[in-house]
Design an enzyme around this catalytic site. Sequence first.
Site, mmCIF file in Angstrom:
data_model
loop_
_atom_site.group_PDB
_atom_site.id
_atom_site.type_symbol
_atom_site.label_atom_id
_atom_site.label_comp_id
_atom_site.label_asym_id
_atom_site.label_seq_id
_atom_site.Cartn_x
_atom_site.Cartn_y
_atom_site.Cartn_z
ATOM 1 N N ASP A 171 0.854 -1.189 0.000
ATOM 2 C CA ASP A 171 0.000 0.000 0.000
ATOM 3 C C ASP A 171 0.887 1.235 0.000
ATOM 4 O O ASP A 171 0.998 1.946 1.002
ATOM 5 C CB ASP A 171 -0.905 -0.029 1.236
ATOM 6 C CG ASP A 171 -2.072 0.948 1.128
ATOM 7 O OD1 ASP A 171 -2.256 1.528 0.043
ATOM 8 O OD2 ASP A 171 -2.779 1.128 2.119
ATOM 9 N N GLU A 173 -6.016 5.105 -9.503
ATOM 10 C CA GLU A 173 -7.326 5.578 -9.048
ATOM 11 C C GLU A 173 -7.935 6.660 -9.940
ATOM 12 O O GLU A 173 -7.249 7.587 -10.381
ATOM 13 C CB GLU A 173 -7.201 6.113 -7.617
ATOM 14 C CG GLU A 173 -8.526 6.405 -6.956
ATOM 15 C CD GLU A 173 -8.474 6.158 -5.461
ATOM 16 O OE1 GLU A 173 -9.489 6.451 -4.792
ATOM 17 O OE2 GLU A 173 -7.455 5.685 -4.958
ATOM 18 N N LYS A 180 -9.030 1.844 -10.016
ATOM 19 C CA LYS A 180 -9.520 1.987 -8.645
ATOM 20 C C LYS A 180 -10.646 3.020 -8.621
ATOM 21 O O LYS A 180 -10.468 4.160 -9.067
ATOM 22 C CB LYS A 180 -8.365 2.428 -7.746
ATOM 23 C CG LYS A 180 -8.501 2.054 -6.299
ATOM 24 C CD LYS A 180 -7.188 2.333 -5.596
ATOM 25 C CE LYS A 180 -7.283 2.060 -4.117
ATOM 26 N NZ LYS A 180 -6.048 2.468 -3.421
ATOM 27 N N THR A 202 -12.733 0.722 -3.973
ATOM 28 C CA THR A 202 -12.126 1.204 -2.743
ATOM 29 C C THR A 202 -13.135 1.967 -1.893
ATOM 30 O O THR A 202 -14.291 2.121 -2.270
ATOM 31 C CB THR A 202 -10.901 2.077 -3.074
ATOM 32 O OG1 THR A 202 -10.201 2.400 -1.877
ATOM 33 C CG2 THR A 202 -11.312 3.359 -3.796
ATOM 34 N N PHE A 258 -12.009 -1.393 4.077
ATOM 35 C CA PHE A 258 -11.089 -0.683 4.959
ATOM 36 C C PHE A 258 -11.260 -1.146 6.399
ATOM 37 O O PHE A 258 -12.361 -1.128 6.942
ATOM 38 C CB PHE A 258 -11.333 0.820 4.865
ATOM 39 C CG PHE A 258 -10.726 1.467 3.653
ATOM 40 C CD1 PHE A 258 -10.553 0.761 2.480
ATOM 41 C CD2 PHE A 258 -10.326 2.784 3.687
ATOM 42 C CE1 PHE A 258 -9.993 1.352 1.357
ATOM 43 C CE2 PHE A 258 -9.760 3.393 2.571
ATOM 44 C CZ PHE A 258 -9.593 2.684 1.407
#
Length: 332
Positions: A32, A109, A145, A169, A191
């Site tokens: 990450d 993303e 993403k 996400t 998350f």
Amino acid sequence: MRDNGRESNDEKKLSPMSQLEQLRELSAVVADTGDIEAIARFRPLDATTNPSLLLKAASLPAYAPLIDAAIAGAQGEDEAARVGDAGLRLAVAIGGEILKLIPGRVSTEVDARLSFDTQATLAQAHRIVELYERAGIGRERLLIKVASTWEGIRAAEQLEREGIHCNLTLLFSFAQAVACAEAGVYLISPFVGRILDWHLANGMAKPATPQDDPGVQSVTRIWQYYKRHGYGTVVMGASFRNTGQVLALAGCDRLTISPELLGELEANAGEVPRALNDDGQRGKPEAPLSEAAFRWQHNEDAMATDKLADGIRRFAADQRKLEDQLAQRMRG
């Protein structure tokens, strides 16, 4: 005389495996980070980036040439359009550098400010894929993403039909997870840490064990639901605050972990048992979520509604900061 070579090999066999090595045998490990040095050190399968990580990466001296190249190649009718295009080019350039070091995919993303616009999300996703293809990188190395809004999930559903795999996400609610699976999304990133953050901020006592952590419990529930109903969507636990959360999800399909926590896991040699187990139970598919049902069920989860909105705002703010930096450099 002793065979020093043999003795060395025997000692190596007896030396305990690090928690990171053990974890790799149970889950695919993803980095990450956008930090090339960290990725080279920890050798993850995949790597994932977001505006916050790109903003941090843009401050590293190693990326200065990529920033200059992104600005030089930027296109658009006005400054705002050129800055936006430079931002996409930078994300793709960093993604390309990351792909030199990993065997799998990199997540890039879509602008969080497009989270409630399906068509705009599709357009930017296609632009990202195009830029990668111009750099000689095929879509088989990418994940687009997208925020797990209703509009984002619909865009991902269309992209998946086109053979463009997606990473959904900012996923906090069970409704989001169900809708993503029903849409045939390749991968979700539920998350963990941000779920715990919300509960602690709203009066919850610190969990006594990682298994009591609401973020860990959320990912566990999603993973078990997917297995029970035969969904192929990959579950990738994300946003970890400590190694206890990570190890409590050992056995999850994938885990995306910060370099700091990867370092801790590498330094520790404690046992890592499998935490998530497929019990083999299977259930009949449920009726697909309608938009109204999705919105209501998500709305019923105060934590999820708060954290989704907050996450979009935070990513958007970091995107603006990155674009401000690019604009200043563009002006010379």
